[in-house]
Every structure is written in structure tokens, then in C-alpha cells.
Design a protein around this motif. Structure first.
Motif, PDB file in Angstrom:
ATOM      1  N   TYR A 179      -4.874  -1.824  -4.609  1.00 45.43           N
ATOM      2  CA  TYR A 179      -5.607  -1.739  -3.349  1.00 45.43           C
ATOM      3  C   TYR A 179      -6.726  -2.779  -3.278  1.00 45.43           C
ATOM      4  O   TYR A 179      -6.983  -3.342  -2.214  1.00 45.43           O
ATOM      5  CB  TYR A 179      -6.167  -0.337  -3.137  1.00 45.43           C
ATOM      6  N   THR A 216       0.839  -1.202   0.000  1.00 46.50           N
ATOM      7  CA  THR A 216       0.000   0.000   0.000  1.00 46.50           C
ATOM      8  C   THR A 216       0.875   1.253   0.000  1.00 46.50           C
ATOM      9  O   THR A 216       0.643   2.181  -0.784  1.00 46.50           O
ATOM     10  CB  THR A 216      -0.929   0.009   1.236  1.00 46.50           C
ATOM     11  N   TYR A 249     -10.164  -1.128   5.073  1.00 47.25           N
ATOM     12  CA  TYR A 249      -9.280  -1.166   3.906  1.00 47.25           C
ATOM     13  C   TYR A 249     -10.102  -1.288   2.624  1.00 47.25           C
ATOM     14  O   TYR A 249      -9.809  -0.646   1.616  1.00 47.25           O
ATOM     15  CB  TYR A 249      -8.257  -2.306   4.007  1.00 47.25           C
TER      16      TYR A 249
END
Length: 147
Positions: free
Chosen positions: A68, A23, A95
């Protein structure tokens, strides 16, 4: 009560660290593209940008979304130790919302018309900040209790 499994803990921590590093690496990679786009946006010069450059920025944003979304899937598939189940479930949710917010930003860019849907772009910025803050709080809780 389930037995403490150090191998499960080690796998969980290593996998979580890998997602977090991925990330961060992706954010570092896409940041200069975001800055370039945001500068043109703030100066109201989007139409003056080179069309190839705008399309490259859109492609980089789309790549970030893919990264992502893949990370969100990895987190969802990860087996958390029992003591972190609550924090892990919250982390997975936050997330995933972060990934969705990033997608909203990428989708706000129209590469053909070289325009930005300002409402969605701004909402995405706010949502990304909110959910990354929640992700960081979840991670702090998990790693804080690992000591």
C-alpha cells in the motif's frame, strides 16, 4: 488552456487501474490472515495461537503495508489530466491515509509478546474503512467523468 492528450489520459487510467488492482489483490491475499487473527482476538484466544502462525500473520500485514505504501507513491507520482487534478489530489491524500491506517494495524501486533494493542487495532479498522470509502468515492468521480 492545455490541449487534451489522449496518451496521457490512457497512461493515467491504466496506471490508476493497476494500483487499484494491486490494492484489491493484496486485500484478497491478506484477508484470510486477518480473519484468523480476528477470530482468535474475538474469542480471546490470541495466547493460544501457535507463535509461528501469529508471526506469519504479522509478516503478511507488514507485506500489505509495503504494498500500500508503494501504491501510494505510485499515485503521488502519477500525472493526472487537468480535469481530474482535484479528484486526483484527494485520491492521493486518501490513499496515503489508508496506507497509514494499515500500518497502524500492523504495528498494533506485537509478534514477540503475541499481543494486540486493541486501541490502535480498532482505530486502524475504523480508519481503513473511512479512507477506503473516500478512495472509492474519488475513483468513482474520476471514472464517472471519463465517460
Amino acid at each position: 488552456m492545455p490541449k487534451f492528450n489522449p496518451k496521457q489520459l490512457q497512461h493515467y487510467v491504466q496506471s490508476l487501474q493497476a494500483v487499484l488492482q494491486s490494492t484489491q489483490d493484496q486485500a484478497n491475499h491478506v484477508s484470510p490472515y486477518f480473519v484468523k487473527l480476528d477470530d482468535a482476538r474475538q474469542e480471546k484466544k490470541l495466547s493460544e495461537m501457535d507463535s509461528v502462525e501469529f508471526k506469519e500473520i504479522k509478516a503478511e500485514f507488514d507485506d500489505a503495508v509495503t504494498c500500500y505504501e508503494d501504491n501510494a507513491k505510485k499515485l503521488a507520482a502519477l500525472q493526472a489530466p487537468v480535469r481530474w487534478l482535484g479528484a486526483h489530489k484527494s485520491l492521493v491524500k486518501n490513499y496515503d491515509e489508508y496506507a497509514k491506517a494499515t500500518k497502524m494495524m500492523a504495528d498494533a501486533l506485537d509478534a514477540d509478546k503475541q499481543t494486540i494493542d486493541e486501541e490502535h487495532f480498532t482505530q486502524s479498522e475504523n480508519d481503513q474503512e473511512l479512507y477506503m470509502g473516500k478512495v472509492q468515492a474519488n475513483v468513482t468521480k474520476i471514472f464517472g467523468s471519463a465517460m
